[in-house]
Write a protein that holds these residues in place. Structure first.
Motif, PDB file in Angstrom:
ATOM      1  N   ALA A   1      21.352  30.143  61.551  1.00  0.00           N
ATOM      2  CA  ALA A   1      21.666  29.902  60.342  1.00  0.00           C
ATOM      3  C   ALA A   1      23.066  30.484  59.619  1.00  0.00           C
ATOM      4  CB  ALA A   1      20.395  30.504  59.399  1.00  0.00           C
ATOM      5  N   ILE A   2      23.587  30.068  59.035  1.00  0.00           N
ATOM      6  CA  ILE A   2      24.694  30.385  58.071  1.00  0.00           C
ATOM      7  C   ILE A   2      24.187  29.925  56.521  1.00  0.00           C
ATOM      8  CG2 ILE A   2      26.503  30.667  59.867  1.00  0.00           C
ATOM      9  CD1 ILE A   2      27.628  27.835  58.426  1.00  0.00           C
ATOM     10  N   ALA A   3      24.600  30.747  55.652  1.00  0.00           N
ATOM     11  CA  ALA A   3      24.289  30.688  54.380  1.00  0.00           C
ATOM     12  C   ALA A   3      25.170  31.447  53.366  1.00  0.00           C
ATOM     13  CB  ALA A   3      22.903  31.321  54.140  1.00  0.00           C
ATOM     14  N   LEU A   4      25.303  30.900  52.174  1.00  0.00           N
ATOM     15  CA  LEU A   4      25.835  31.561  51.263  1.00  0.00           C
ATOM     16  C   LEU A   4      25.304  31.168  50.000  1.00  0.00           C
ATOM     17  CD1 LEU A   4      29.831  30.091  51.710  1.00  0.00           C
ATOM     18  CD2 LEU A   4      29.033  32.508  52.277  1.00  0.00           C
ATOM     19  N   PHE A   5      25.365  32.062  48.920  1.00  0.00           N
ATOM     20  CA  PHE A   5      24.797  32.288  47.541  1.00  0.00           C
ATOM     21  C   PHE A   5      25.441  30.829  46.820  1.00  0.00           C
ATOM     22  CE2 PHE A   5      24.169  36.733  47.453  1.00  0.00           C
ATOM     23  CZ  PHE A   5      22.564  36.630  46.876  1.00  0.00           C
ATOM     24  N   ARG A   6      24.826  29.853  46.059  1.00  0.00           N
ATOM     25  CA  ARG A   6      24.967  28.831  45.357  1.00  0.00           C
ATOM     26  C   ARG A   6      25.767  29.520  43.975  1.00  0.00           C
ATOM     27  NH1 ARG A   6      23.604  23.555  46.217  1.00  0.00           N
ATOM     28  NH2 ARG A   6      21.704  23.415  47.662  1.00  0.00           N
ATOM     29  N   GLU A   7      26.824  28.678  43.424  1.00  0.00           N
ATOM     30  CA  GLU A   7      27.470  29.287  42.305  1.00  0.00           C
ATOM     31  C   GLU A   7      26.543  29.018  40.813  1.00  0.00           C
ATOM     32  OE1 GLU A   7      30.403  30.493  41.479  1.00  0.00           O
ATOM     33  OE2 GLU A   7      30.665  30.905  43.869  1.00  0.00           O
ATOM     34  N   PRO A   8      26.465  29.752  40.007  1.00  0.00           N
ATOM     35  CA  PRO A   8      25.577  29.277  38.938  1.00  0.00           C
ATOM     36  C   PRO A   8      26.279  28.085  38.205  1.00  0.00           C
ATOM     37  CG  PRO A   8      26.761  31.397  38.778  1.00  0.00           C
ATOM     38  CD  PRO A   8      27.195  31.018  39.805  1.00  0.00           C
ATOM     39  N   LYS A   9      25.418  27.100  37.660  1.00  0.00           N
ATOM     40  CA  LYS A   9      26.047  25.725  36.927  1.00  0.00           C
ATOM     41  C   LYS A   9      26.440  25.941  35.751  1.00  0.00           C
ATOM     42  CE  LYS A   9      24.038  22.900  40.370  1.00  0.00           C
ATOM     43  NZ  LYS A   9      23.513  21.662  40.991  1.00  0.00           N
TER      44      LYS A   9
ATOM     45  N   LYS B   1      19.210  31.016  44.803  1.00  0.00           N
ATOM     46  CA  LYS B   1      19.491  29.732  45.255  1.00  0.00           C
ATOM     47  C   LYS B   1      20.791  30.007  46.228  1.00  0.00           C
ATOM     48  CE  LYS B   1      18.266  27.576  40.979  1.00  0.00           C
ATOM     49  NZ  LYS B   1      18.689  26.699  39.907  1.00  0.00           N
ATOM     50  N   PHE B   2      20.488  29.416  47.189  1.00  0.00           N
ATOM     51  CA  PHE B   2      21.557  29.315  48.514  1.00  0.00           C
ATOM     52  C   PHE B   2      21.509  28.173  49.245  1.00  0.00           C
ATOM     53  CE2 PHE B   2      17.830  31.018  50.389  1.00  0.00           C
ATOM     54  CZ  PHE B   2      17.886  30.818  51.702  1.00  0.00           C
ATOM     55  N   VAL B   3      22.620  27.965  49.866  1.00  0.00           N
ATOM     56  CA  VAL B   3      22.876  26.879  50.723  1.00  0.00           C
ATOM     57  C   VAL B   3      22.917  27.486  52.125  1.00  0.00           C
ATOM     58  CG1 VAL B   3      24.582  24.975  51.585  1.00  0.00           C
ATOM     59  CG2 VAL B   3      24.506  25.748  49.123  1.00  0.00           C
ATOM     60  N   GLN B   4      22.015  26.914  52.985  1.00  0.00           N
ATOM     61  CA  GLN B   4      21.760  27.391  54.360  1.00  0.00           C
ATOM     62  C   GLN B   4      22.152  26.131  55.481  1.00  0.00           C
ATOM     63  OE1 GLN B   4      18.221  29.160  55.076  1.00  0.00           O
ATOM     64  NE2 GLN B   4      18.208  28.967  57.345  1.00  0.00           N
ATOM     65  N   ARG B   5      22.814  26.138  56.387  1.00  0.00           N
ATOM     66  CA  ARG B   5      23.093  25.211  57.343  1.00  0.00           C
ATOM     67  C   ARG B   5      22.917  25.976  58.657  1.00  0.00           C
ATOM     68  NH1 ARG B   5      22.037  22.672  53.798  1.00  0.00           N
ATOM     69  NH2 ARG B   5      23.256  20.957  52.669  1.00  0.00           N
ATOM     70  N   GLU B   6      22.733  24.959  59.667  1.00  0.00           N
ATOM     71  CA  GLU B   6      22.722  25.113  61.084  1.00  0.00           C
ATOM     72  C   GLU B   6      23.238  24.154  61.856  1.00  0.00           C
ATOM     73  OE1 GLU B   6      19.402  26.418  64.729  1.00  0.00           O
ATOM     74  OE2 GLU B   6      18.711  26.690  62.392  1.00  0.00           O
ATOM     75  N   MET B   7      23.963  24.507  62.939  1.00  0.00           N
ATOM     76  CA  MET B   7      24.704  23.293  63.759  1.00  0.00           C
ATOM     77  C   MET B   7      24.198  23.509  65.243  1.00  0.00           C
ATOM     78  SD  MET B   7      27.053  22.087  66.101  1.00  0.00           S
ATOM     79  CE  MET B   7      28.409  23.472  66.214  1.00  0.00           C
TER      80      MET B   7
END
Length: 162
Positions: free
Chosen positions: A154-162, A83-89
């Protein structure tokens, strides 16, 4: 085996030549970099590279092992499969003839982006999102007339566990 996109997050020493060595590792072995983004982390002596590449799992594992052997590489993570968050501009310069301006502004509103520059014959739009969002807005703006595009990759970071 099928080739799929893989997102690698690599922490490296923030020193001259590190990016060149990593790019050289890819090109020297015939691997393609689909996108690459690099910037300093909260620690000024460490940078994070986000690399998107295509390959099967054994190939990606080989790339990661070879990256880990480089002196200035601190840590290599494969984000794909987690699970990770990925964005691009992207900055998109669109032809803004008077008859198209309202339509362009509707698209900007729908995609929650913004016009960052206005000229006599163009609008420059800033859009941030995942690859799907960028593809969708580009497909709507193409018929209007895209003059230029600049994308970050792309830039991306792992999601934190909930």
């Amino acid at each position: 085996m099928t080739e799929e996109k893989h997102v690698l997050s690599i922490l490296v020493d923030n020193e001259p030549g590190v990016l060149s060595r990593i790019a050289g590792l890819f090109s020297g072995r015939g691997y393609n970099i689909e996108s690459l983004c690099v910037a300093e982390t909260i620690e000024p002596h460490i940078s994070r590279l986000t690399i998107v590449t295509k390959g099967n799992q054994p190939l990606i594992e080989q790339i990661m092992k070879q990256l880990n052997k480089l002196i200035n590489v601190i840590k290599v993570h494969e984000l794909t499969g987690h699970k990770f968050v990925q964005r691009e501009m992207a900055l998109i310069k669109v032809s803004a003839k008077p008859e198209n301006r309202a339509e362009i502004l509707r698209v900007v509103d729908i995609f929650r982006c913004k016009v960052v520059d206005v000229g006599l014959e163009h609008y420059t739009i800033e859009v941030t999102g995942d690859e799907g969002k960028l593809s969708a807005i580009l497909s709507l703006l193409r018929p209007i007339g895209i003059k230029e595009i600049a994308r970050t990759g792309a830039i991306a970071l792992f999601r934190e566990p909930k």
